[in-house]
Design an enzyme around this catalytic site. Structure first.
Site, mmCIF file in Angstrom:
data_model
loop_
_atom_site.group_PDB
_atom_site.id
_atom_site.type_symbol
_atom_site.label_atom_id
_atom_site.label_comp_id
_atom_site.label_asym_id
_atom_site.label_seq_id
_atom_site.Cartn_x
_atom_site.Cartn_y
_atom_site.Cartn_z
ATOM 1 N N HIS A 199 -34.884 34.861 -91.669
ATOM 2 C CA HIS A 199 -35.627 34.463 -93.644
ATOM 3 C C HIS A 199 -35.821 33.518 -94.292
ATOM 4 O O HIS A 199 -36.135 33.900 -95.850
ATOM 5 C CB HIS A 199 -34.784 35.830 -94.201
ATOM 6 C CG HIS A 199 -34.999 37.161 -93.368
ATOM 7 N ND1 HIS A 199 -34.263 37.778 -92.442
ATOM 8 C CD2 HIS A 199 -35.770 38.327 -93.253
ATOM 9 C CE1 HIS A 199 -34.565 38.760 -92.134
ATOM 10 N NE2 HIS A 199 -35.786 38.869 -92.499
ATOM 11 N N HIS A 212 -42.859 37.077 -89.132
ATOM 12 C CA HIS A 212 -41.701 37.241 -88.020
ATOM 13 C C HIS A 212 -42.719 36.908 -86.899
ATOM 14 O O HIS A 212 -42.174 36.791 -85.355
ATOM 15 C CB HIS A 212 -40.581 37.407 -87.820
ATOM 16 C CG HIS A 212 -39.922 38.299 -89.062
ATOM 17 N ND1 HIS A 212 -39.129 37.387 -89.540
ATOM 18 C CD2 HIS A 212 -39.564 39.244 -89.182
ATOM 19 C CE1 HIS A 212 -38.469 37.966 -90.497
ATOM 20 N NE2 HIS A 212 -37.857 39.467 -90.183
#
Lengths: 334, 334
Positions: A217, A55
């Site tokens: 995700h 991330h």
């Protein structure tokens, strides 16, 4: 899809190695997955977060003055183990307690809770706040069952600033919950993402389609819909957010336009342009904005809009200086 | 490939509108393509750059204290017109002259040269420095025929800092040329990019291939080759750069690992990890590094490695504070 990697199994370890080489103001004990600032917190609560990797700049890009004292890194999109969370808590606690910030993912919540309990057994004061800013699954989903997505950046920034200013553990927990309650996010994308070691994306759309309600995700969102023009997309995201957040004329807001990793900044600013116009029409003033990549998903072509209702305290905390590898501001972000 | 846009023909205009709304410390006269800092340069040379759009954060993301006073924005990947460059020069000149920084693209060079000549006719002191850091086409290409790519960030940063410190126009030109001579870049990618309004990428590769020597307009590079592991890619890029730059043991270097817009930061740090190891083995110390997206190409999945040989002066200028929408540092970037 191809990637620029060595052995995919080593991707997170090698990223951490590279990150530590590039940013010597950070530290890591041996081969652990806990990264800390080399300046320990003195006379104040420490702030810790963590979660799956992939991330960046979240989470380790925000270790430093005014944000995190430590970050616990899991594998790509996977929760870090309990032992690592406990190690992070022990490392940064200086007797004033540790504030844990995390997103609402069952693995993260379970592991952070267990580590917090174990730390408390050792006599360390620990509190935990779980972010649930995502409206991606729809506003009919109970608030406590929503995911934490890019609105978390606003929690990190405010809590980090308040910790530096000496707020107590109880105050920090309440602040995190207050900011979370005042914050909503919705995201869209044109594709999923491909995990290191995989050759297939998590999902792919036909030309001219978009996925509404995505997280970070590479999960599918709530619905696959025809891709419409940016202004129409933004109107819809802001409208859904506002039905839940209920901004009123005269309110002050913070806005995050977060790119998921493969979205040109040109598109992000076209989105911001529309958000600014829509909020202006509602009589809501944007006092602070963050347009860029704050919380990504391995090069996914998508973005999210986050709106937060501000008060004097949270506005001041957002504008407070910060100095971290990937977010530095001197006095105001503008 | 789909994009998040309204009418593609309005993409640049709408981006500028969004950017100005997000960053009120910048200004734009009416609908012009010239963006300036709202703080005019006082008692010093002004620094101006420009070129095609689609490279954000370059160029307008770097307007502000310690970098640019004005940026001239062309259409996507297209040179700005002469009139706009002239307008930029006139707007920021306060009697101390204007330093123009640009990359070596024929359209840009022609238009900036014409505008510089017209400004000189009006009595404004103007100098121009053209960046040629790209080794993408091979080191057998004459230095003055190489393109300017992400190594330009180091020119912008040093010249902007020196201008703020009061350097003369002649000194700034020499500094830009010196930094350019000390800087080399090479890039690779896994795909081209898709321009707004187009549905086809500029090129696409088969799974397991990479393009070596790419720039940041989605152009093909020098050769299409089998995709190898990251360390091998980096070794090859650093080796080619070093054959031309000739770093010696004891040298100090700046490193830029620049993502082209669709490359996960995880990959960029894995690249940095290898660059750091290779330079350490050569006895070259990295004194300053920049890992992230500094000069992009509309979401292209690729990256470039830039190495620069430092001296005391250029190192100090790179570490000098800067405060712009997308690059802020307080004293050192680390």
């Amino acid at each position: 899809m191809s990637r620029f990697l060595n052995d995919p199994d080593n991707a997170v370890t090698e990223t951490l190695e590279g990150f530590l080489l590039a940013h010597p103001e950070l530290e890591r004990r041996g081969t652990s997955r806990v990264v800390t600032s080399s300046t320990p917190p003195t006379g104040r609560v420490a702030v810790v977060t963590g979660g799956g990797s992939g991330h960046k700049p979240a989470f380790i890009g925000y270790i430093g003055d005014g944000m995190f004292d430590a970050v616990v890194c899991g594998d790509v999109f996977a929760s870090p183990p309990v032992g690592s969370v406990l190690e992070a808590i022990r490392t940064v606690n200086t007797g004033h307690g540790v504030m844990l910030l995390l997103g609402n993912y069952s693995g993260d919540v379970m592991n952070f809770e267990m580590a917090a309990d174990m730390a408390r057994d050792e006599g360390i004061d620990v509190e935990m706040a779980v972010a649930t800013d995502d409206l991606g699954a729809g506003s009919n989903v109970r608030p406590d069952q929503r995911r934490g997505v890019s609105g978390q950046f606003l929690i990190w920034k405010t809590v980090g600033a308040a910790a530096r200013q000496g707020a107590s553990l109880a105050e920090l927990k309440q602040l995190a919950l207050d900011v979370n309650s005042a914050t909503r996010t919705m995201g869209v994308s044109l594709n999923g993402c491909t995990l290191p070691g995989s050759t297939k994306p998590t999902f792919s759309l036909d030309e001219g389609q978009m996925e509404v309600g995505v997280g970070h995700h590479g999960e599918r969102g709530r619905s696959t819909e025809p891709l419409v023009q940016m202004d129409e997309i933004v109107d819809r995201l802001v409208d859904e957010i506002d039905q839940d957040l209920q901004l009123r004329e005269g309110d002050r807001a913070a806005v995050v336009i977060n790119g998921l990793g493969g979205t040109p900044m040109l598109e992000l600013y076209i989105a911001y342009r529309r958000v600014a116009k829509v909020l202006q029409e509602k009589g809501v003033s944007i006092e602070v904005n963050f347009v860029g990549e704050y919380f990504t998903a391995l090069g996914m072509h998508g973005f999210s809009v986050t709106l937060m209702r501000l008060n004097d305290r949270t506005l001041g905390l957002l504008k407070d200086p910060a100095r971290t590898p990937h977010f530095t501001q001197t006095s105001t972000p503008n």
